[in-house]
Design an enzyme around this catalytic site. Structure first.
Site, PDB file in Angstrom:
ATOM      1  N   HIS A 232       0.858  -1.187   0.000  1.00  0.00           N
ATOM      2  CA  HIS A 232       0.000   0.000   0.000  1.00  0.00           C
ATOM      3  C   HIS A 232       0.890   1.231   0.000  1.00  0.00           C
ATOM      4  O   HIS A 232       1.888   1.276   0.727  1.00  0.00           O
ATOM      5  CB  HIS A 232      -0.902   0.031   1.232  1.00  0.00           C
TER       6      HIS A 232
ATOM      7  N   ASP B 242     -15.588   0.825   6.816  1.00  0.00           N
ATOM      8  CA  ASP B 242     -14.595   1.833   6.399  1.00  0.00           C
ATOM      9  C   ASP B 242     -15.183   2.738   5.325  1.00  0.00           C
ATOM     10  O   ASP B 242     -14.953   3.951   5.343  1.00  0.00           O
ATOM     11  CB  ASP B 242     -13.318   1.167   5.880  1.00  0.00           C
TER      12      ASP B 242
ATOM     13  N   ARG C  70     -15.553  11.059   6.978  1.00  0.00           N
ATOM     14  CA  ARG C  70     -14.267  11.752   7.250  1.00  0.00           C
ATOM     15  C   ARG C  70     -13.965  12.771   6.157  1.00  0.00           C
ATOM     16  O   ARG C  70     -13.482  13.867   6.438  1.00  0.00           O
ATOM     17  CB  ARG C  70     -13.124  10.727   7.318  1.00  0.00           C
TER      18      ARG C  70
ATOM     19  N   SER D 151      -8.305   2.224   8.558  1.00  0.00           N
ATOM     20  CA  SER D 151      -8.895   2.227   7.227  1.00  0.00           C
ATOM     21  C   SER D 151      -8.047   1.397   6.256  1.00  0.00           C
ATOM     22  O   SER D 151      -8.561   0.532   5.534  1.00  0.00           O
ATOM     23  CB  SER D 151      -9.003   3.688   6.757  1.00  0.00           C
TER      24      SER D 151
ATOM     25  N   LYS E  95      -8.587  -3.078   5.142  1.00  0.00           N
ATOM     26  CA  LYS E  95      -8.788  -3.546   3.763  1.00  0.00           C
ATOM     27  C   LYS E  95      -7.686  -4.518   3.357  1.00  0.00           C
ATOM     28  O   LYS E  95      -7.924  -5.501   2.664  1.00  0.00           O
ATOM     29  CB  LYS E  95      -8.847  -2.356   2.804  1.00  0.00           C
TER      30      LYS E  95
HETATM   31  N1  URA Z   1      -6.478   5.687   2.113  1.00  0.00           N
HETATM   32  C1  URA Z   1      -7.397   4.922   2.750  1.00  0.00           C
HETATM   33  O1  URA Z   1      -7.830   3.886   2.252  1.00  0.00           O
HETATM   34  N2  URA Z   1      -7.817   5.328   3.961  1.00  0.00           N
HETATM   35  C2  URA Z   1      -7.365   6.454   4.564  1.00  0.00           C
HETATM   36  O2  URA Z   1      -7.796   6.749   5.658  1.00  0.00           O
HETATM   37  C3  URA Z   1      -6.410   7.234   3.874  1.00  0.00           C
HETATM   38  C4  URA Z   1      -5.976   6.814   2.641  1.00  0.00           C
END
Ligand code: URA
Length: 443
Positions: free
Chosen positions: A81, A160, A167, A182, A186
């Protein structure tokens, strides 16, 4: 409010009862927690932070709110990521390269956020490429070709999805525990055995200082390790764009150049760095040198390029188009109507390109969104002709901006001012600043 005690605990810096926090997240996902109540809790966390134990409970509850992928016996399941950058096209190269190097890669990715590009927007520049895969289709694709890249969806970590949308409009995005839960929820739902995190820092990153990046990296590593995922974070510099191609379709071109065995050394080096870390963590390779040479080999011998092509076909691209794409990407993707080349005004060495200014200009011309419903123009972007450190003569081409509506005078001024040229060769700056792993996050 049923969950006021959670808000009070956050404000007091006290532990939130795990069962109640889990129920709160379940309620967020099924809509029984109101947006007002979720907002109060998010604002409290954004302002006061949250204990590590509670971040782990939040992450686990987000995972439990949706589907998780499960895998049979076979090669290690890995992913990476990135916190987002300019010209950050690594996923397009890394997923097929890791598949060619003997891993399974079920990658979930996002769209562009702010000035940064998103992997999904780039892939959607390819005619026919379908990123909307169900969890079952992701497993099928990975079992067939070794990798897939799918857009985050409601099936995985739906809590999320709800919290992220709130958010976004309540200015509570930039919170280390919320970002951690978050992202890691995932990634954990993908059923990974190893994860590499590329945490960007610098003037064109969300984490502008190394200290901020280190704090986020440590939080994500601790949480992912707590969920049983072998995790390493690489802190990398994000002041200069990555590689030579910036923009959605142009980054597909830049990625294919690297998959063809050439391309920008800067892009290739980041892919090798991230891939080698995963090959070592999963035991596919025993040493870093062996892992690096395995990554280099699949990029040089065409194996990664072939996986990329197979992934495109698996995800909806016509076989004939996939063949044309990997040989002549510009012909398949098209080119912007206008191209404006910036020339050097003096002899010297390229000192740098301001990634933030470049990204903002490209975004204004349609490469990124300002509102959720904005439609991306995939052809807008830039190609760097003279990379950082290159010796140049007056009137040599530096950078070409690709656009679909004419430039205004101010755009031209910005384009010229984003390049800096120095009489001296700049000291070469490596992208990798620091590695954060489970040993460095132990108290
Ligand atoms: N990317 C995400 O998936 N979540 C976040 O909170 C910030 C960037």
């Amino acid at each position: 409010m049923r969950f006021q005690h959670l808000v009070d605990a956050v404000k007091a810096g006290e532990a939130q009862p795990a069962g109640d926090l889990a129920q709160f997240v379940e309620g967020v996902a099924d809509g029984s927690v109101s947006i007002e109540d979720a907002t109060s809790w998010l604002k409290a966390v954004h302002q006061h932070g949250m204990r590590t134990e509670d971040t782990v409970v939040l992450t686990k509850s987000m995972i439990a709110s949706g589907a998780s992928l499960s895998w049979g016996e076979g090669p290690p399941v890995v992913d990476k990521h990135s916190t987002g950058g300019v010209g950050d096209k690594m996923s397009l190269v890394l997923a097929p390269a890791l598949a060619a190097a003997g891993c399974r890669v079920p990658m979930l990715a996002g769209r562009g956020l702010g000035h940064t590009g998103g992997t999904i927007d780039k892939l959607e520049a390819i005619p026919g490429f379908n990123c909307a895969l169900s969890p079952e289709a992701m497993v099928e694709a990975v079992n067939a070709v070794g990798c897939c890249i799918a857009v985050q969806n409601d099936a995985i970590a739906p809590a999320d999805g709800v919290l992220y949308a709130i958010r976004d409009v309540t200015h509570t995005i930039d919170s280390v525990p919320l970002i951690t839960a978050s992202i890691i929820s995932k990634k954990a739902a993908e059923g990974l055995s190893a994860l590499v995190l590329d945490v960007k820092t610098g003037s064109a990153a969300f984490m502008q200082t190394v200290d901020q990046a280190r704090e986020l990296a440590a939080s994500m590593v601790r949480t992912a390790e707590g969920l049983g995922i072998n995790t390493v974070a690489q802190l990398t510099a994000m002041d200069q764009p990555i590689g030579t191609h910036i923009g959605n379709a142009l980054e597909v071109v830049g990625s294919i150049r690297v998959l063809q065995g050439g391309g920008s050394p800067d892009t290739r080096e980041l892919v090798v760095l991230q891939g080698a870390a995963l090959l070592c963590m999963t035991g596919v390779c025993e040493t870093e040198a062996e892992a690096r040479s395995k990554m280099e080999a699949v990029l040089t011998n065409g194996a990664a390029l072939e996986r990329f092509r197979a992934m495109c076909v698996q995800q909806g691209v016509e076989p004939a188009t996939s063949k044309a794409l990997i040989n002549h990407p510009e012909r398949v993707l098209g080119m912007a109507e206008f191209q404006t080349c910036i020339l050097a005004e003096e002899d010297g060495y390229v000192e740098g390109y301001d990634a933030m200014q470049l990204a903002q200009l490209a975004r204004q011309h349609g490469a990124g969104r300002f509102a959720l419903e904005d439609v991306i123009d995939p052809l807008v972007g830039a190609v760097i002709a003279a990379p950082v450190g290159e010796a140049i003569k007056r009137n040599d081409p530096l950078l070409t901006f690709h656009h679909t509506r004419p430039l205004e005078e101010n755009d031209l001024r910005v384009l010229k001012s984003m390049v800096s040229v120095s009489p001296e060769a700049p000291v070469s700056n490596r992208r990798l600043i620091e590695v954060v792993d489970s040993t460095s996050t132990k108290a």
